[in-house]
Design a protein around this motif. Structure first.
Motif: not given
Length: 237
Positions: A86-96
């Protein structure tokens, strides 16, 4: 299911068909990766990934970078991952994308991708909750090397079956299959070919190009720049 008679003959179950359709992006990425590896006999470089080679899987695909022995950060992610969170995932850890009790298992798998060049396949299940329907997932992780030659990148695919419902959707891990990534001998051709005459498309693994502004012709001794690459990585190896 569909059938031609009431006696069970000619009846075709759609279950296997749906499963194969669901896994198609994983097979495509694996074939493309093997094709790149077969050219050199080594783990492919991150810079060698061309989105046109996995076009039909782009919305499910992602590129990640090692930030710790068991952690990877998403550099670029397809639209399906954004839909799940439900949001932009670029820059997030894969574990999120994973439930808290699944992150240790994920970390162990990620560490082996980077340390051993392993290929990882996971069967996933979405967390249950209010507004969260049954959701089944499948993930593939494959190693990549940076342009410096170190194994600190990976490419992956995440597909799901079922309505996404209320976001974010995080996953538990039902099963993990970790094995050496097989590098096929070179055959002189890629497993998946790309027609170089095809006009490049800006898709999920490509960042939008800057607007075109005409420039004056280059003067003597000025070097011209090469073609814009479809996948842009803002980090420096």
């Amino acid at each position: 299911m569909f059938g031609k008679s009431g006696n069970g003959r000619g009846v075709v179950s759609m279950t296997e068909h749906d499963k194969q359709k669901r896994l198609a992006p994983l097979r495509l990425l694996e074939s493309y990766w093997q094709g790149l590896a077969g050219e050199t006999g080594e783990i492919p470089l991150r810079s060698h990934i061309d989105p046109r080679g996995i076009e039909s899987a782009l919305e499910y695909a992602f590129l990640a970078e090692r930030i710790a022995p068991t952690l990877a950060k998403l550099r670029v992610a397809g639209s399906h991952l954004n839909d799940l969170m439900g949001m932009e995932t670029g820059g997030m850890p894969l574990s999120a994308l994973f439930a808290a009790d699944a992150r240790e298992t994920l970390g162990d798998a990620v560490s082996r991708v980077f340390a051993e060049g392993a290929a990882v396949r996971m069967d996933l299940r979405g967390e249950a909750g209010l507004g969260k329907n049954d959701l089944i997932g499948h993930m593939l992780l494959l190693p990549l090397r940076s342009d410096m030659g170190d194994m600190t990148r990976l490419i992956g695919v995440l597909t799901t079956t079922g309505r996404i419902g209320r976001t974010p959707r995080r996953f538990s891990i039902d099963s993990v299959d970790i094995r050496p990534a097989i590098v096929m001998p070179s055959t002189g051709a890629r497993f998946t070919t790309v027609d170089d005459r095809t006009e490049p498309r800006l898709t999920d693994l490509a960042e939008p190009a800057a607007p075109f502004a005409p420039k004056a012709p280059a003067g003597p001794g000025t070097r011209s720049r090469g073609h814009l690459r479809l996948v842009i990585d803002n980090d420096e190896d």
